[in-house]
Design an enzyme around this catalytic site. Structure first.
Site, short mmCIF file in Angstrom:
data_model
loop_
_atom_site.label_atom_id
_atom_site.label_comp_id
_atom_site.label_asym_id
_atom_site.label_seq_id
_atom_site.Cartn_x
_atom_site.Cartn_y
_atom_site.Cartn_z
N GLN A 101 -33.22 -12.75 -110.86
CA GLN A 101 -33.05 -11.39 -110.33
C GLN A 101 -33.18 -11.33 -108.81
O GLN A 101 -32.97 -10.29 -108.21
CB GLN A 101 -34.05 -10.43 -110.97
CG GLN A 101 -33.90 -10.25 -112.46
CD GLN A 101 -32.61 -9.53 -112.86
OE1 GLN A 101 -31.92 -8.94 -112.03
NE2 GLN A 101 -32.28 -9.59 -114.14
N HIS A 119 -23.74 -14.66 -113.33
CA HIS A 119 -23.21 -13.33 -113.66
C HIS A 119 -24.07 -12.18 -113.14
O HIS A 119 -23.74 -11.02 -113.30
CB HIS A 119 -22.93 -13.19 -115.16
CG HIS A 119 -24.13 -12.99 -116.00
ND1 HIS A 119 -24.39 -11.83 -116.66
CD2 HIS A 119 -25.15 -13.82 -116.28
CE1 HIS A 119 -25.52 -11.94 -117.34
NE2 HIS A 119 -26.00 -13.14 -117.13
N GLY A 144 -28.96 -18.54 -116.68
CA GLY A 144 -30.39 -18.43 -116.45
C GLY A 144 -31.23 -18.95 -117.61
O GLY A 144 -32.20 -19.69 -117.42
N THR A 145 -30.84 -18.58 -118.82
CA THR A 145 -31.62 -19.00 -119.99
C THR A 145 -31.66 -20.53 -120.10
O THR A 145 -32.72 -21.11 -120.30
CB THR A 145 -31.00 -18.39 -121.27
OG1 THR A 145 -31.23 -16.99 -121.25
CG2 THR A 145 -31.64 -18.98 -122.52
N CYS A 181 -31.71 -8.18 -122.85
CA CYS A 181 -31.89 -9.30 -123.76
C CYS A 181 -32.86 -8.97 -124.88
O CYS A 181 -33.14 -9.79 -125.73
CB CYS A 181 -32.38 -10.53 -123.02
SG CYS A 181 -31.25 -11.05 -121.74
N ASN A 229 -37.44 -8.55 -114.02
CA ASN A 229 -36.15 -7.99 -114.39
C ASN A 229 -36.23 -6.55 -114.88
O ASN A 229 -35.24 -5.85 -114.92
CB ASN A 229 -35.49 -8.86 -115.47
CG ASN A 229 -36.39 -9.06 -116.66
OD1 ASN A 229 -37.56 -9.44 -116.51
ND2 ASN A 229 -35.89 -8.80 -117.85
N SER A 288 -28.58 -17.55 -111.66
CA SER A 288 -27.50 -17.31 -112.61
C SER A 288 -26.29 -16.71 -111.91
O SER A 288 -26.43 -15.98 -110.93
CB SER A 288 -28.00 -16.37 -113.71
OG SER A 288 -26.91 -15.88 -114.44
N THR A 309 -19.07 -31.83 -120.67
CA THR A 309 -18.05 -31.60 -119.65
C THR A 309 -18.32 -30.28 -118.93
O THR A 309 -18.56 -29.26 -119.58
CB THR A 309 -16.65 -31.58 -120.30
OG1 THR A 309 -16.46 -32.84 -120.93
CG2 THR A 309 -15.57 -31.36 -119.27
#
Lengths: 377, 391
Positions: A180, A202, A70-71, A323, A150, A200, A238
Site C-alpha cells: 500500500q 495492480h 503481493g500475496t 480480500c 491497507n 504489487s 515462465t
C-alpha cells in the site's frame, strides 16, 4: 457520475501500462529463457522491467524477484526466511494488523512450532516500539511489519525492526509488506533496514498478476515452489511477461511521490472536514495516516448496506479489506473500536487520479444515504 | 464392444394404471438432460429403461454422470451389450468387469433371461459363467449371500447385457410428474435443500426471491442464482421471480413494533408468493422452515405466517429436521459452500434484537393494520423481475 474510491483494492490501468501489456502480448511474446533471438528479446524486456522496479526502490536489479503479486511476495518472503533460518531460532515477530497474506503464512508457521509474537496496536493502529524491543531476543529469525495499513492507512515505524534486532543481537531477517506504500511515499528498503520487501503491480495502475519482492543481496531464502531456474530459483516458472512489463511501465509512469502525496492530503483534509460535519460519523484513520486511505464509520448503517447504496449511485468504496469480504475487520478490532463502529466501517481509498469532484460526489452519496436509509440498531 | 446404461426406476414400478405417465415423464426428463450428447435411444421394458447410444460420439461417461442426478431413477449400471450366445458372453464378462473382479474378494453370478428360447436357463448360465470366472481369477471365492460383486447377465430380445454392481440413483419421482410448486428462496442453507427435496418428489420448481436493494446487494441475488443453478442440475431449469421488497420492509420498520418485524415481513412474503404462484400455475408453496430453528419458526410464529395463505398448501419438507441433517443434504447436493457466503439477505436486514417468539395472531393483525397491505403488495407485484435459471 462515477467515483472509483477503492484504489487500495485495485486500480484502473494507466495508459502506459496498457500499451506495454499489449506490446508484450503481441510483439514480444517469447520465452525469456529461450536461447534464440525471439527469447532474447523477451529476456531484454524482462531485464529492463527489473531495472525500472529496482530504480524505484533504490536497489540493484538483481535484488528484485518478480512474483505473481503481493500475496505471493509475502508468502515467498515469510516461508523462505523462516525455513532458511529455522535452525538459528524459532521466534517470529509480526503485528496484529497485517494483511491476510502475511497473517496466514505466519499462522501456518506457528502451527509448525514457531513462536509467534503479534505486536498489539493502539487506537491509531500503531505498534509500540518498546513492545517490539521487549519481544526481540536472540532467537528471533523474522520480523514482518507492514509499512502502510491497507484498511486505515496507519504508517508503521518499520525502521525500528532492524534496530531492535541488532540491539538484541538477533540475526533476524526483516520483511516489510509495502504493497500500500509503493508509489505513494518514499520507499527505500536500504534506508529502512529491510531485507525483504513486497510490492504489487495492480495497486499502482499496473495489470493484475505481477508483483515484486526485494531480496537484499546476500539474503538466503528457502524456495517453497520448486522448478526451473527463473527468478533466482525463488519463483520458478515462465515469467508472465505481459504482466511484468505492464507493471514496470506503470511504475515508470508514477510521478514523484511528493506530488501525489500533496494532492491526496488536500483531498483527504477536504473530505474529512466535510464528512465530520455530518451526524453519526466517526473517523477511524489516525490524522497522520497515509492520506490515500480514509476509514470512517457511518453509525447505524451496516457497511454492506452502505456499500450497496453507494454502488447504486456509481460510488465504489469498500468495507475494510477486499480480500476479506464479509468478515469482521481484524484491524479495527485490534484498534479496539466498538462493534457499531466496526460494523459500519467504510474504507475510502484514493489514487493520484482521484478528483475533488469525486470526493464531493461521495459526500453527497453519504448525506443521501443518511437521509434515506433506515438505521439498524 | 457395445456399451449401454441400464436404469431401474424403482418406486415408479409400484404405480398402477398411470405408470406409463410417470415413465414417459422420466424418459422426457432424461432426453432433455442428455439432448446435447448425440443420438440416443431409450427402450422401456418392465421396470427398466435402457439408454443406448446410437451414434459413436455419444460420451457415455458424461451421460452416466448426468443420469445420476435424474429423479425417478432408483439404480443405474453400465452394461456391455453382447451377442446372445455363451461363446460371446463368457469372455466378454471376464474382460468387461476385469477391474471390478480384480478388486473383489467374493462374487456371485445372477442371470435372467426374458428370451426363453435361449438354450441355457438362468441357473445354467450362472454355473457356466461362474466356473469361467473362477478359472481366470484365482483369488475370487463364491459367496451367494453377501458377495462384494454381483456379475449380472440379462438375456433380452436383441442382446445379452453384462454388468456389475448397480449404483444408487437419485431416487424419488420424475420431476414434473407431480406438477409445479413455488419455493421461497432467501439464500440460506435451508431453502435450496427444501427445493431439492420437493423436486425429488416429482415437483417442477418455480422460485420466488425477495430482494431489498440497497439493503441487500446484487451479490445476494447472484448467490440465489447460483444456488438455483445447482438445484437445477437435479430439477431441470427453474424460473425465478424476484420481488422488490425494500418499500415493504421500510414501511414495516417505520410503522410496526420492532419485535414483530420478522413475522409481519413473512406474512407479506407469503401473500406475495401465493399470488405469484397462482398466477404462474403452481399448486403449492414450499419453504425451508423447521420448527424452533429461529424466532419466526416457532409453532405460534408459523401459525401467524400461515394465516395469510388463502388457498395453496404449504410444503415444509424440513419441518422436523435438525440443522446438521439439513447441512448434510446441502453438502451432498453442493449448495452448502454457496449458502454460507456472507451477504445480507432479505431475512437478515432489520432483524430485531429481541423478536417475539410466541406472537398472537390478533396482536400481529392489529400491528399490521396501520399499513396499506394491499397497496404495498400491488406495488411490489407490479415491479417483478423474471429470470430463467439453469439449462
Amino acid at each position: 457520475m462515477e467515483a472509483y474510491l477503492d484504489n487500495s483494492a485495485t486500480t484502473p490501468l494507466c495508459k502506459e501500462a496498457v500499451d506495454k501489456v499489449n506490446f508484450a502480448l503481441t510483439s514480444c511474446w517469447g520465452n525469456p529463457s529461450s536461447l534464440h533471438a525471439n527469447g532474447i528479446a523477451a529476456s531484454e524486456l524482462l531485464e529492463s522491467s527489473r531495472s525500472i522496479i529496482a530504480n524505484k526502490l533504490s536497489c540493484e536489479p538483481d535484488e528484485i524477484i518478480f512474483t505473481s503479486g503481493g500475496t505471493q511476495s509475502n508468502n515467498i518472503a515469510i516461508f523462505g526466511a523462516a525455513n532458511a533460518l529455522k535452525r538459528r531460532g524459532s521466534r517470529i515477530i509480526t503485528t496484529s494488523v497485517e494483511h491476510s497474506s502475511v497473517e496466514e503464512p505466519i499462522k501456518h508457521l506457528e502451527s509448525q512450532g514457531f513462536d509467534v509474537i503479534r505486536l498489539r496496536v493502539n487506537e491509531n493502529g500503531l505498534i509500540d516500539e518498546r513492545q517490539l524491543y521487549a519481544a526481540t531476543n536472540p532467537s528471533v529469525v523474522l520480523i514482518s511489519i507492514m509499512y502502510v495499513n491497507n484498511e486505515v492507512g496507519t504508517i508503521q515505524p518499520v525502521e525500528f525492526a532492524k534496530r531492535a534486532a541488532v540491539h538484541a543481537g538477533a540475526n533476524a531477517l526483516i520483511h516489510c509488506d509495502a504493497v500500500q506504500a509503493f508509489g505513494k511515499m518514499q520507499l527505500k528498503p536500504y534506508n529502512m533496514g529491510v531485507d525483504l520487501m513486497s510490492v504489487s503491480s495492480h495497486k499502482i495502475h499496473g495489470p493484475k498478476g505481477a508483483g515484486a519482492l526485494f531480496v537484499k543481496k546476500g539474503t538466503r531464502l528457502a524456495p517453497y515452489v520448486l522448478g526451473g531456474l527463473q527468478e533466482n530459483k525463488i519463483r520458478p516458472g515462465t515469467e508472465p511477461m505481459p504482466a511484468i512489463a505492464g507493471f514496470a511501465a506503470a511504475a515508470n509512469a508514477m510521478p514523484d511521490y511528493r506530488q501525489g502525496l500533496e494532492h491526496a492530503q488536500k483531498l483527504r483534509d477536504y473530505f474529512v472536514r466535510n464528512v465530520s460535519a455530518m451526524e453519526n460519523i466517526k473517523i477511524n484513520s489516525p490524522a497522520n495516516a497515509l492520506p490515500y486511505v480514509i476509514n470512517i464509520s457511518v453509525l447505524g448503517i451496516p457497511s454492506e448496506v452502505m456499500l450497496n447504496y453507494l454502488s447504486n449511485m456509481g460510488i465504489y468504496v469498500s468495507s475494510g479489506s477486499a480480500c476479506a469480504k464479509g468478515n469482521k475487520s481484524r484491524v479495527l478490532k485490534a484498534m479496539n473500536l466498538s462493534d457499531d463502529r466496526i460494523n459500519s466501517a467504510l474504507r475510502i481509498s484514493l489514487s493520484r487520479f482521484t478528483t475533488k469532484e469525486e470526493m464531493d460526489y461521495l459526500l453527497y452519496g453519504i448525506a443521501n444515504a443518511q437521509k434515506n436509509m433506515r438505521r439498524m440498531k | 464392444m457395445k456399451e449401454i446404461i441400464l436404469l431401474k426406476n424403482g418406486e415408479l414400478a409400484l404405480k398402477g394404471l398411470n405408470r406409463h405417465t410417470f415413465e414417459n415423464q422420466l424418459v422426457k426428463n432424461m432426453k432433455y438432460r442428455l439432448h446435447d450428447l448425440g443420438k440416443i435411444r431409450y427402450v422401456q421394458s418392465q421396470s427398466t429403461i435402457m439408454v443406448e447410444p446410437v451414434d459413436e460420439r455419444v460420451d457415455l461417461d458424461e451421460a452416466y454422470r448426468r443420469l445420476k442426478t435424474v429423479f425417478g431413477i432408483a439404480g443405474l449400471s453400465r452394461c456391455a451389450a453382447v451377442e446372445k450366445n455363451m461363446d460371446a458372453i463368457l469372455p466378454a464378462a471376464c474382460e468387461y468387469l476385469r477391474d471390478e473382479l480384480l478388486l473383489a474378494k467374493t462374487f456371485k453370478v445372477e442371470a435372467k433371461r426374458s428370451d426363453k428360447k435361449f438354450p441355457l436357463n438362468s441357473p445354467q448360465i450362472c454355473m457356466e459363467l461362474g466356473g469361467v470366472i473362477l478359472e481366470k481369477y484365482h483369488h475370487l471365492k463364491v459367496d451367494v449371500h453377501n458377495p462384494d460383486l454381483i456379475v449380472n447377465v440379462e438375456v433380452r430380445d436383441n442382446y445379452a447385457y453384462i454388468h456389475g454392481n448397480q449404483q444408487k440413483g437419485a431416487g424419488g419421482m420424475p420431476v414434473g410428474s407431480a406438477g409445479q410448486a413455488a419455493i421461497l428462496i432467501s439464500g440460506g442453507i435451508d431453502s435450496p435443500v427444501a427445493a431439492w427435496m420437493m423436486a425429488k418428489r416429482g415437483l417442477r420448481l418455480y422460485a420466488i426471491h425477495f430482494a431489498s436493494p440497497p439493503y441487500t446487494s446484487q451479490r445476494a441475488e447472484m448467490k440465489v442464482h447460483s444456488l438455483l443453478r445447482q438445484v437445477s442440475k437435479y430439477s431441470g431449469s427453474i424460473p425465478l421471480c424476484v420481488v422488490p421488497f425494500t418499500r415493504i420492509q421500510e414501511e414495516i420498520k417505520d410503522n410496526c413494533p420492532e419485535d414483530l418485524f420478522t413475522i409481519i415481513m413473512r406474512r407479506f412474503m407469503m401473500r406475495c408468493a401465493e399470488r405469484i404462484a397462482k398466477d404462474q400455475g403452481c399448486g403449492a408453496l414450499i419453504t425451508g422452515e423447521s420448527v424452533g430453528q429461529v424466532a419466526s419458526q416457532t409453532m405460534q410464529a408459523i401459525a401467524c405466517t400461515e394465516a395469510v395463505v388463502e388457498e395453496l398448501p404449504l410444503f415444509r419438507p424440513l419441518i422436523g429436521m435438525d440443522k446438521d441433517e439439513v447441512i448434510e443434504i446441502s453438502r451432498k447436493i453442493d449448495t452448502f459452500e454457496t449458502s454460507i457466503l456472507p451477504y445480507e439477505d432479505c431475512c437478515t436486514v432489520f432483524t430485531p434484537k429481541h423478536p417475539r417468539t410466541r406472537p398472537q395472531l390478533k396482536s400481529v393483525e392489529e400491528a399490521e393494520s396501520v399499513l396499506d397491505v394491499e397497496g404495498l403488495i400491488e406495488e411490489a407485484l407490479n415491479n417483478l423481475k423474471f429470470i430463467n435459471i439453469g439449462e
